[in-house]
Design an enzyme around this catalytic site. Structure first.
Site, PDB file in Angstrom:
ATOM      1  N   ARG A   1      12.708   3.438   1.160  1.00  8.65           N
ATOM      2  CA  ARG A   1      11.581   3.278   1.991  1.00  8.65           C
ATOM      3  C   ARG A   1      11.372   1.804   2.730  1.00  8.65           C
ATOM      4  NH1 ARG A   1       6.161   6.102   0.189  1.00  8.65           N
ATOM      5  NH2 ARG A   1       5.572   5.906   2.157  1.00  8.65           N
TER       6      ARG A   1
ATOM      7  N   PRO B   1       6.544   0.781  -7.807  1.00  8.43           N
ATOM      8  CA  PRO B   1       6.371  -0.216  -8.994  1.00  8.43           C
ATOM      9  C   PRO B   1       5.149  -0.679  -8.929  1.00  8.43           C
ATOM     10  CG  PRO B   1       8.390  -0.177  -7.452  1.00  8.43           C
ATOM     11  CD  PRO B   1       7.415   0.315  -6.868  1.00  8.43           C
ATOM     12  N   GLU B   2       4.151  -0.493 -10.208  1.00 12.34           N
ATOM     13  CA  GLU B   2       3.160  -1.445 -10.357  1.00 12.34           C
ATOM     14  C   GLU B   2       3.666  -2.388 -11.377  1.00 12.34           C
ATOM     15  OE1 GLU B   2      -0.342   1.148 -11.046  1.00 12.34           O
ATOM     16  OE2 GLU B   2       0.624   2.807 -10.171  1.00 12.34           O
TER      17      GLU B   2
ATOM     18  N   HIS C   1      20.993   3.189   0.898  1.00  9.57           N
ATOM     19  CA  HIS C   1      19.752   2.236   0.518  1.00  9.57           C
ATOM     20  C   HIS C   1      20.051   1.217  -0.480  1.00  9.57           C
ATOM     21  CE1 HIS C   1      17.881   5.708   2.657  1.00  9.57           C
ATOM     22  NE2 HIS C   1      18.102   6.511   1.624  1.00  9.57           N
TER      23      HIS C   1
ATOM     24  N   ARG D   1     -20.591  -6.181  -4.579  1.00  7.17           N
ATOM     25  CA  ARG D   1     -19.473  -5.024  -3.995  1.00  7.17           C
ATOM     26  C   ARG D   1     -19.811  -3.700  -4.120  1.00  7.17           C
ATOM     27  NH1 ARG D   1     -14.713  -8.206  -3.238  1.00  7.17           N
ATOM     28  NH2 ARG D   1     -13.777  -6.216  -2.483  1.00  7.17           N
TER      29      ARG D   1
END
Length: 271
Positions: free
Chosen positions: A110, A2-3, A91, A152
């Site tokens: 996970r 998930p972003e 899970h 950077r």
DNA sequence: CCGGACGCCTGTCGGC
DNA sequence: TGCCGACAGGCGTCCG
């Protein structure tokens, strides 16, 4: 997984069902997430009312009277609303049972996700303190990114995924936004002009907004709070499209690895 | 300070 | 068919 768009999709799906509701009980089946689920979480949450749900980057904050429930979905996490009597599957690590007959269920194969209790101002919590710009808020501009990128040398794709710079952009949307802006993902962040940062900041924003409108991206296990998949993967320009023709110019999309993560780009559109 | 690699954990997929 | 390595949406930590 998930972003920002998946977390925001989750937040929006939960809002009408959770805000204003009181928590009856919490069941922790497996506390071994990224950080241990606090042993006293159930005691802290019982009887609390959720007054708001906020998002900071990829974190969700369930604001209660006495503190905040902080949730991160890691790579494979999911928050869904299920009927109280739905038996848990493997899970399914935590259930937050609300008054009425709804349960908020955290599923995370996970176990890179987190569920923590925060007392006091949430923004001072160690996990939130150092976070950078919110890409959908007014402070996220080409000028701000240009200034942060000064000196950077890291590749711009890596820079976009650095939560201390801008929070919520992960591996899929970094590739997508760079394609939309026509910028090579390998270019050093500090060697991108102000004009191109304007374009890239706008691309990040529009990519995330379009993904939210599509209900996020479902590659394997993402689902909204109501259990529905997202559809942004069908709109993806480059992610997962190695060898396929660029939708803009027709050149074959390429894949490469940058710091253990795969990057997709068009060698012709992105310079 | 910066950049890059590692490790956490489970599931899946492709190749042999 | 079975085994093994590579890889998957994240990110804190460590090292040079």
């Amino acid at each position: 997984m998930p972003e920002l768009p998946e977390v925001e999709t989750t937040r929006q799906g939960l809002l009408p069902h959770v805000v204003g509701k009181r928590i009856r009980d919490v069941i922790v089946r497996n506390a071994a997430l990224r950080w241990p689920v606090p042993a006293d979480l159930s005691r802290r949450l019982r009887g609390e009312q959720v007054v708001a749900i906020r998002r900071r980057g990829k974190y969700l904050l369930f604001d209660c009277r006495e503190g905040h429930l902080l949730v991160h979905l890691g790579m494979s996490g999911r928050l869904t609303l299920v009927p109280d009597n739905l038996p848990p599957r493997p899970h399914d690590h935590v259930d937050v049972r609300f008054e009425g007959s709804r349960t908020l269920r955290l599923t995370d194969p996970r176990r890179f996700g987190a569920m923590l209790w925060v007392r006091g101002p949430a923004e001072r919590h160690a996990l939130l303190k150092g976070l950078g710009l919110e890409p959908l808020e007014a402070g996220f501009t080409g000028a701000a990114m240009h200034a942060k990128a000064r000196g950077r040398r890291a590749p711009v794709k890596h820079f976009l995924m650095d939560a201390r710079v801008v929070t919520g952009v992960g591996n899929i949307y970094a590739s997508e936004a760079l394609h939309r802006a026509g910028i090579d993902p390998r270019r050093s962040a500090g060697r991108i002009s102000r004009a191109r940062w304007d374009r890239l900041a706008a691309s990040v924003r529009s990519t995330l907004e379009r993904a939210i409108a599509a209900g996020g991206t479902t590659l394997r296990d993402f689902a909204s709070a109501e259990g529905r998949p997202g559809y942004f993967q069908q709109e993806a320009s480059v992610y997962g499209r190695e060898g396929l023709p660029c939708r803009t110019c027709g050149a074959a999309i390429r894949a490469l690895r940058q710091g253990q993560r795969s990057t997709f780009y068009c060698p012709s559109c992105q310079r």
